[in-house]
Write an enzyme that holds these catalytic residues in place. Structure first.
Site, PDB file in Angstrom:
ATOM      1  N   TYR A  81       0.646  -1.245   0.095  1.00 30.73           N
ATOM      2  CA  TYR A  81      -0.059   0.093   0.118  1.00 30.73           C
ATOM      3  C   TYR A  81       0.938   1.163  -0.023  1.00 30.73           C
ATOM      4  O   TYR A  81       2.029   1.336   0.113  1.00 30.73           O
ATOM      5  CB  TYR A  81      -1.144  -0.043   1.346  1.00 30.73           C
TER       6      TYR A  81
ATOM      7  N   ARG B 213       7.792   4.039  -4.652  1.00 26.04           N
ATOM      8  CA  ARG B 213       8.219   3.069  -3.647  1.00 26.04           C
ATOM      9  C   ARG B 213       7.215   1.903  -3.951  1.00 26.04           C
ATOM     10  O   ARG B 213       7.334   0.716  -3.442  1.00 26.04           O
ATOM     11  CB  ARG B 213       7.986   3.796  -2.206  1.00 26.04           C
TER      12      ARG B 213
ATOM     13  N   ARG C  87      -7.669 -21.092  -1.181  1.00 25.38           N
ATOM     14  CA  ARG C  87      -6.845 -20.456  -0.454  1.00 25.38           C
ATOM     15  C   ARG C  87      -5.472 -21.481  -0.818  1.00 25.38           C
ATOM     16  O   ARG C  87      -5.510 -22.708  -0.823  1.00 25.38           O
ATOM     17  CB  ARG C  87      -7.169 -20.762   0.752  1.00 25.38           C
TER      18      ARG C  87
ATOM     19  N   LYS D 190       6.349  -2.108   1.818  1.00 25.28           N
ATOM     20  CA  LYS D 190       5.357  -1.440   2.683  1.00 25.28           C
ATOM     21  C   LYS D 190       3.995  -2.351   2.337  1.00 25.28           C
ATOM     22  O   LYS D 190       3.169  -2.153   1.718  1.00 25.28           O
ATOM     23  CB  LYS D 190       4.904   0.060   2.110  1.00 25.28           C
TER      24      LYS D 190
ATOM     25  N   GLU E  19      11.973   2.544  14.042  1.00 27.41           N
ATOM     26  CA  GLU E  19      11.122   3.580  13.839  1.00 27.41           C
ATOM     27  C   GLU E  19       9.827   3.502  14.490  1.00 27.41           C
ATOM     28  O   GLU E  19       9.558   2.655  15.275  1.00 27.41           O
ATOM     29  CB  GLU E  19      10.507   3.317  12.196  1.00 27.41           C
TER      30      GLU E  19
ATOM     31  N   LEU F 112      11.180   1.336   7.098  1.00 27.96           N
ATOM     32  CA  LEU F 112      10.562   1.664   6.029  1.00 27.96           C
ATOM     33  C   LEU F 112      11.282   2.941   5.412  1.00 27.96           C
ATOM     34  O   LEU F 112      11.503   3.906   6.256  1.00 27.96           O
ATOM     35  CB  LEU F 112       9.019   2.231   6.074  1.00 27.96           C
TER      36      LEU F 112
HETATM   37  N1  PDD Z   1       2.745   5.116   7.361  1.00 32.14           N
HETATM   38  N2  PDD Z   1       7.608   3.778   8.903  1.00 32.14           N
HETATM   39  C1  PDD Z   1       6.509   3.030   8.844  1.00 32.14           C
HETATM   40  C2  PDD Z   1       6.353   1.764   9.450  1.00 32.14           C
HETATM   41  C3  PDD Z   1       5.273   3.618   8.285  1.00 32.14           C
HETATM   42  O1  PDD Z   1       4.118   2.905   8.168  1.00 32.14           O
HETATM   43  C4  PDD Z   1       5.368   5.038   7.672  1.00 32.14           C
HETATM   44  C5  PDD Z   1       4.033   5.436   6.823  1.00 32.14           C
HETATM   45  C6  PDD Z   1       6.501   5.670   7.691  1.00 32.14           C
HETATM   46  C7  PDD Z   1       6.635   6.880   7.036  1.00 32.14           C
HETATM   47  O2  PDD Z   1       6.590   7.057   5.369  1.00 32.14           O
HETATM   48  P1  PDD Z   1       5.979   7.862   4.602  1.00 32.14           P
HETATM   49  O3  PDD Z   1       7.101   9.381   5.061  1.00 32.14           O
HETATM   50  O4  PDD Z   1       6.690   7.597   3.319  1.00 32.14           O
HETATM   51  O5  PDD Z   1       4.574   8.289   4.919  1.00 32.14           O
HETATM   52  C8  PDD Z   1       7.662   5.182   8.162  1.00 32.14           C
HETATM   53  C9  PDD Z   1       1.639   5.370   6.568  1.00 32.14           C
HETATM   54  C10 PDD Z   1       1.389   6.978   6.635  1.00 32.14           C
HETATM   55  C11 PDD Z   1       0.432   4.821   6.997  1.00 32.14           C
HETATM   56  O6  PDD Z   1       0.723   3.565   7.287  1.00 32.14           O
HETATM   57  O7  PDD Z   1      -0.650   5.345   7.192  1.00 32.14           O
END
Ligand code: PDD
Length: 287
Positions: free
Chosen positions: A33, A52, A101, A151, A183, A207
Site C-alpha cells: 500500500y 516506492r 486458499r 510497505k 522507527e 520503511l
Molecule cells: N505510514 N515507517 C512506517 C512503519 C510507516 O508505516 C510509515 C508510513 C513511515 C513513513 O513513511 P512516509 O513518510 O512515506 O509516509 C515510516 C503510513 C502513513 C500509514 O501506514 O498510514
C-alpha cells in the site's frame, strides 16, 4: 456522506465496492500500500510514493496494476469526486483473488491484481493542534518481520503498538531492536542534539519514508547537519528535541519518551522549522 472509491477500474459508492473472500490480502496479508497526502487539493510527494510502490511490487514479485499516468489520474479523480482539500489517499494493491486458499502464489497470467483506492478527508491536517503541543511516545520491542522496507499490509504489530501506547497514556510507540530505535509504528523517528539531526540509516530494518527523504533534503538545503545512524532510547531521552515524519503527520514533534521529557517538554525549534519548510515546499510542488 458516502465516498466514491476506486476498485479494479470502477468508481463506486463505498458500500458497493466488494472484494472477494479469496483475495490474497485478506487471507495472507499479501498486499502492498501507499498513503499520499493531499494539501490544497494537490497530491504531495506523489512521484516518491509511486516509486516506492513499484519497488514494493518488484520485491514481492507482484504485477503492476496500472501505469504511472493511470494511477495519477485515479488519484486526481478521487480528490475531485470527493471534494478533498486536505486529507489522504490510500492505495492498495494485492496479488488478487485466485479463488481458493493456497500458500503458493497464483499464476499472474490468470490472477489479476486487486487495486483499491479511497480518500480520507482531514480538514485541518496541516494546521494540526497536535503539532503545536507535540506527542508522547513509549518504547516497545520491534518484533516485526525482516523486510520492513517493503510497505506491506501486515500491520497487526504496529496496531498493537499503538494500543500499547494508548494504554500507557501515550500517543505512539517507537520500536527498538538490538538496543536501537528502528522507527515508529507508522513513522520514521528522529532526534536533535547540538543542532544535529539524527535518524536511522536506510536498510531492510525500516520503511524508506518518502517524507523522510523530502525532509532530509530540505534540512541539508537549509545547512542543517544530518547524521544517518541508529540511536538508543537513552540517547533520545537526553536529546534536545525529538520528532517523527510520515505522509499523514508531516513533521510531528515528540515531547516525551517513556515518561522522560525531551528538552523543556515543548516542541523543538528544529522540528517546527522543518514542519514549516516541508509544508511550504510541498504545497508549491504538489501536483
Ligand atoms: N505510514 N515507517 C512506517 C512503519 C510507516 O508505516 C510509515 C508510513 C513511515 C513513513 O513513511 P512516509 O513518510 O512515506 O509516509 C515510516 C503510513 C502513513 C500509514 O501506514 O498510514
Amino acid at each position: 456522506m458516502s465516498r466514491t472509491v476506486y476498485l479494479n477500474g470502477e468508481y463506486l459508492p463505498e458500500a458497493e465496492a466488494k472484494v472477494s473472500i479469496f483475495d490474497r490480502a485478506f487471507l495472507m496479508a499479501d498486499g502492498v500500500y501507499e498513503v499520499t497526502s493531499v494539501l490544497g487539493g494537490k497530491l504531495i510527494d506523489f512521484d516518491g510514493h509511486l516509486a516506492r510502490l513499484e519497488r514494493s511490487l518488484t520485491e514481492l514479485d507482484m504485477p503492476k496494476p496500472a501505469a504511472f499516468d493511470e494511477l495519477l489520474e485515479i488519484h486526481r479523480k478521487l480528490v475531485e469526486l470527493n471534494g478533498i482539500d486536505e486529507g489522504l489517499i490510500y492505495l492498495q494493491v494485492t496479488r488478487g483473488a485466485p479463488g481458493d486458499r493456497d500458500f503458493a502464489f497464483p499464476d499472474p497470467e490468470s490472477c489479476e491484481p486487486t487495486l483499491v483506492l479511497f480518500t480520507q478527508s482531514k480538514p485541518g491536517l496541516a494546521d494540526s493542534p497536535t503539532a503545536k503541543t507535540g506527542i508522547k511516545v513509549i518504547s516497545i520491542e520491534d518484533i516485526r518481520w525482516g523486510r520492513r522496507d517493503i510497505k506491506t499490509v501486515q500491520l497487526l504489530y504496529p496496531s498493537m503498538g499503538k494500543m500499547m501506547a494508548k494504554k500507557a497514556g501515550a500517543d505512539d510507540a517507537w520500536m527498538v531492536e538490538d538496543g536501537a530505535v528502528t522507527e515508529g509504528t507508522s513513522n520514521n523517528a528522529y532526534i536533535v542534539k547540538d543542532g544535529k539531526i539524527i535518524t536511522r540509516n536506510l536498510s531492510t530494518d525500516i520503511l524508506h519514508g518518502i517524507t523522510r527523504a523530502a525532509v532530509l533534503k530540505f534540512a541539508r538545503e537549509a545547512q542543517m547537519i544530518v547524521e544517518e545512524r541508529p540511536f538508543t532510547i537513552e540517547e533520545a531521552q537526553q536529546a534536545d528535541e525529538a520528532f517523527y515524519t510520515s505522509a499523514s503527520a508531516f513533521v510531528m514533534p515528540v515531547v516525551e519518551i517513556d515518561g522522560a521529557k525531551i528538552g523543556d517538554g515543548t516542541p523543538g525549534g528544529v522540528a517546527l522549522r522543518l514542519r514549516e519548510i516541508y509544508l511550504d515546499e510541498s504545497r508549491k510542488a504538489g501536483i
